[in-house]
Design an enzyme around this catalytic site. Structure first.
Site, short mmCIF file in Angstrom:
data_model
loop_
_atom_site.label_atom_id
_atom_site.label_comp_id
_atom_site.label_asym_id
_atom_site.label_seq_id
_atom_site.Cartn_x
_atom_site.Cartn_y
_atom_site.Cartn_z
N HIS A 378 0.84 -1.19 0.00
CA HIS A 378 0.00 0.00 0.00
C HIS A 378 0.87 1.23 0.00
O HIS A 378 1.77 1.36 0.85
CB HIS A 378 -0.91 0.00 1.24
CG HIS A 378 -1.89 1.12 1.25
ND1 HIS A 378 -2.18 1.86 2.37
CD2 HIS A 378 -2.66 1.63 0.27
CE1 HIS A 378 -3.09 2.78 2.07
NE2 HIS A 378 -3.40 2.65 0.80
N HIS A 379 0.65 2.10 -0.97
CA HIS A 379 1.33 3.40 -1.01
C HIS A 379 0.28 4.49 -1.00
O HIS A 379 -0.28 4.82 -2.04
CB HIS A 379 2.17 3.53 -2.30
CG HIS A 379 3.46 2.78 -2.27
ND1 HIS A 379 4.23 2.60 -3.39
CD2 HIS A 379 4.13 2.19 -1.25
CE1 HIS A 379 5.32 1.91 -3.06
NE2 HIS A 379 5.28 1.64 -1.78
N HIS A 448 -6.10 4.05 -6.16
CA HIS A 448 -7.32 4.70 -5.67
C HIS A 448 -7.15 6.21 -5.89
O HIS A 448 -6.04 6.68 -6.05
CB HIS A 448 -7.55 4.39 -4.20
CG HIS A 448 -8.20 3.06 -4.00
ND1 HIS A 448 -9.23 2.86 -3.11
CD2 HIS A 448 -7.99 1.87 -4.61
CE1 HIS A 448 -9.62 1.60 -3.18
NE2 HIS A 448 -8.87 0.97 -4.07
N GLU A 467 -9.89 2.58 -8.35
CA GLU A 467 -11.10 2.99 -7.65
C GLU A 467 -11.75 4.05 -8.54
O GLU A 467 -12.29 3.71 -9.59
CB GLU A 467 -10.75 3.49 -6.25
CG GLU A 467 -11.96 3.79 -5.41
CD GLU A 467 -11.61 4.67 -4.23
OE1 GLU A 467 -12.15 4.42 -3.14
OE2 GLU A 467 -10.81 5.62 -4.37
N GLU A 473 -16.05 1.96 0.72
CA GLU A 473 -15.51 2.66 1.88
C GLU A 473 -16.51 3.68 2.43
O GLU A 473 -16.56 3.92 3.62
CB GLU A 473 -14.18 3.33 1.55
CG GLU A 473 -14.27 4.38 0.46
CD GLU A 473 -12.94 5.09 0.19
OE1 GLU A 473 -12.00 4.96 0.98
OE2 GLU A 473 -12.85 5.78 -0.84
C1 NOJ Z 1 -8.81 6.09 0.40
C2 NOJ Z 1 -8.84 4.78 -0.30
O1 NOJ Z 1 -9.85 4.73 -1.27
C3 NOJ Z 1 -9.02 3.71 0.74
O2 NOJ Z 1 -9.17 2.45 0.13
C4 NOJ Z 1 -7.85 3.73 1.69
O3 NOJ Z 1 -8.08 2.81 2.73
C5 NOJ Z 1 -7.69 5.12 2.31
N1 NOJ Z 1 -7.68 6.12 1.32
C6 NOJ Z 1 -6.39 5.24 3.09
O4 NOJ Z 1 -5.30 5.18 2.22
CA CA Z 2 -11.21 6.53 -2.16
#
Ligand code: NOJ
Ligand code: CA
Length: 668
Positions: A378-379, A448, A467, A473
């Site tokens: 994850h970045h 995303h 995304e 979310e």
């Molecule tokens: C928004 C992203 O869409 C989500 O998937 C992620 O958990 C959060 N940012 C934190 O990076």
């Molecule tokens: Ca998002």
């Protein structure tokens, strides 16, 4: 790859002296139902289109204005024209269907301006829509600044539209609005339109080295939208060079919304795979340390409730291995989450090659490998692109070292580096750098808060999914109560037209009001299962917590079984915002899967099973809304049953309010 024919018919004239002041040439789709005419009239270039004999686009102009050169929008003559007839098949290394057919008729026009500069317009007309792009004048060293791309979309009817606005704070993370075309001000693409026996979408393909095309209505209350390139901070619309080809401007055309959703034109208009052997790119399912943070149980930042600990990650790896889920995503593993309000422009200080103290990357990497699990990196960049690019080399080397083969990227923030729109040329160019650098490490990415998809996965198959929508979310953590129950019945006809969506389906627990007073997930459990078939993505998350899935092992079986890589796909039925039913065939077996969902209205859908192989028997494993199921009162009521079916059978699917149904047809 099998080529049938690639035939180019070069026509007539080339010398400016004989250049034509008037020109009109229709180009028919291979099935003859779609006709797009390119014309030159009083020096102005334009196009118009009909479908099944009815106008869909009236005369719509083409052209450019530049900040550092004279406009190219009038005084044209046609200096050359060339007809195209193309038919080729190609296959996707992974995707929603394996075989692709790239079949079109086309026309390339060379328009000569009075000062001798030439603007190319290339048109391709397919059965499922048309696309055109420009070739800009000049030599590669010439710098051109586009002040305005004057491409128009002058619709023949005041169609119904489904849209999200452009240039807003949360960018693509909005619910779609339904309105008449004439009520639009700005819209992002894909913009979906329907009415008068046709379904249409405006989008673009192969967006590289250019700004995203949004749409704007210059004259209120009209039927005409114009290209509106997402600007640089100083107002430049695109910074290009001589000879450059623009992205394709695409109009997807179909009889109805279901056919629209199955269009392949955007991929066909992208360049072939540039990465060669991509056997290192793996579609698949993943779980993650993620939903507990969104729903307020754990945190990304260090503290008592920190999610990304070594111990919890080991537990997730064990659980994934025991349940046949290949990937484990960990958010909050690195340094920087402790920075207050990191999501505010300019605040974030993420470090991408150092774990926070509670997370032992070396141990986790070895443990994942020993269990056959893929770690998903994850970045989160906090929209700080320059900071991320500065760290990109070491960040990728770090993941390479620890065998992390795919990365979820994040660009939370309204503007990149505080000043650039997330769909600007700046965003386009910088995402491309990340994709190419990752490919050199044999690493895949799925961003995303991304630039919208325009089919680049064909050229760069390590660009898995995105995304770029109001994802799940919002149901877990958004103070504004999350997505409405119809949201997922709109996405297949709007956002999904651009490409795969990392929506993160699979919620089995629906009421979050203990930690998130405004949130409950507006669907039933069977609806969540159906989303794995409906919302295509090569990477699909099982979003909920392992302990929730442990409460429903029988229902979880569907998530274990459903593939993320398909031989073929068909949208069987659908009305935008009401319901949708999709069938897909597994790429590595003879099994089929079906998903159906509805909005807040209960409904019964009948489906002939004629998509199944004739003469074959299947066990239909049916995950339906159970007794009393209703997204408001009994979301987890699910009824699982089995029956033997063949292609001559018909099924009746009863969907509860906010409900759905998921079926695996296991070939016997
Ligand atoms: C928004 C992203 O869409 C989500 O998937 C992620 O958990 C959060 N940012 C934190 O990076
Ligand atoms: Ca998002």
């Amino acid at each position: 790859m099998r080529k049938w024919t690639v035939l180019v018919l070069a026509a007539a004239f080339a010398a400016p002296a004989t250049a034509l002041a008037q020109f009109r040439q229709p180009v028919l789709s291979p099935d003859g139902r779609l006709a797009v005419e390119l014309s030159l009239d009083k020096g102005e270039a334009a196009y118009r289109a009909t479908f099944n004999g009815r106008p869909i686009l009236d005369r719509s102009r083409l052209g450019f204005r530049f900040s550092n050169a004279a406009p190219l929008d009038s005084g044209f003559r046609v200096a050359a024209s060339q007809s195209l007839d193309h038919d080729e098949s190609w296959s996707q290394p992974w995707g929603e269907r394996r075989q692709m057919r790239d079949k079109y008729h086309g026309l390339i026009l060379t328009l000569a301006a009075p000062d001798g500069r030439q603007l190319g317009v290339e048109l391709r007309v397919f059965d499922d829509g048309f696309g055109f792009r420009y070739t800009l004048p000049g030599k590669p060293d010439d710098q051109l600044i586009v002040r305005d791309e004057e491409t128009e979309f002058h619709f023949a009817q005041n169609y119904r539209t489904w849209s999200i606005p452009a240039y807003r704070e949360k960018y693509s993370e909005y619910e779609y609005s339904r309105s008449s075309l004439s009520a639009l001000q700005t819209a992002q693409t894909p913009l979906t339109l329907e009415g008068d026996g046709v379904a249409l979408a405006v989008h673009e393909a192969a967006l590289v080295d250019y700004s995203s095309m949004n749409l704007r209505m210059p004259e209120e209350n009209s039927r005409m939208l114009k290209a509106d390139l997402s600007p640089w901070p100083n107002g430049d619309r695109a910074r290009v060079h001589g000879g450059q080809k623009t992205p394709w401007r695409v109009v997807i055309v179909a009889n109805d919304a279901a056919r629209l959703a199955d269009s392949t034109i955007v991929l066909n208009l992208n360049e072939p795979n540039r990465l060669g052997d991509v056997s290192w790119v793996h579609p698949g399912k993943y779980i993650g340390i993620f939903w507990a943070m969104h729903t307020g149980l754990l945190t990304w930042e260090p503290g008592e409730r920190l999610g990304a600990t070594t111990e919890r990650t080991r537990h997730y790896i064990d659980w994934a291995a025991a349940h046949g889920i290949k990937g484990v995503l960990v958010e909050g593993w690195n340094k920087g989450w402790e920075v207050p309000q990191w999501w505010v422009n300019g605040h974030s200080r993420f470090i991408f090659d150092e774990a926070q103290p509670a997370f032992d990357m070396r141990a986790i990497s070895a443990y994942a490998r020993s269990k056959g699990i893929d770690l998903i990196g994850h970045h989160e960049t906090g929209a700080q692109v320059q900071d991320y690019l500065r760290q990109l080399g070491p960040a990728l080397a770090y993941y390479d070292r620890y065998d992390v083969r795919s990365i979820k990227l994040g660009y939370v923030g309204t503007k990149l580096d505080s000043i650039y729109w997330p769909d600007s040329q700046y965003a386009v160019e910088n995402l491309q750098k990340v994709v190419e650098a990752a490919a050199r490490h044999h690493i895949s990415v799925f961003p995303h808060e991304p630039v919208k998809d325009t089919g680049l996965r064909r050229t760069w198959p390590n660009l898995l999914s995105r995304e770029g929508a109001r994802g799940q979310e919002y149901n877990g953590g958004s103070p504004d109560t999350g997505n409405a129950p119809d949201h997922t019945t709109i996405l297949p006809f709007t956002r999904l037209l651009s490409g795969p969506l990392d929506y993160t389906p699979g919620v089995f627990h629906f009421d979050y009001r203990a930690t998130r007073p405004n949130n409950r997930v507006p669907s039933t459990l069977a609806n969540q299962l159906a989303l794995y078939v409906i919302l295509y993505s090569p990477v699909q998350m099982a979003v909920d917590l392992p302990e929730r899935y442990d409460e429903y092992p029988d229902a979880f079986r569907f998530i274990q079984d459903v593939p993320t890589d398909w031989e073929t796909s068909r949208t069987l039925q659908g009305r935008i915002g009401e319901y949708v039913m999709t069938a897909r065939q597994d790429r590595s077996s003879a099994d089929w899967y079906l998903g159906a969902i509805t909005n807040e209205a209960a409904r019964t859908l009948s489906v002939p099973l004629d998509f199944l192989a004739a003469g074959k028997r299947y066990e239909a494993q049916i995950y339906a809304d159970g007794p009393g199921a209703d997204w408001r009162t009994a979301p987890d009521s699910v009824a699982i049953s089995r029956r033997i079916v063949t292609a001559t059978d018909m099924l009746e699917l009863r969907l509860a309010p906010g409900g759905g149904q998921a079926i695996r047809f296991k070939a016997l």
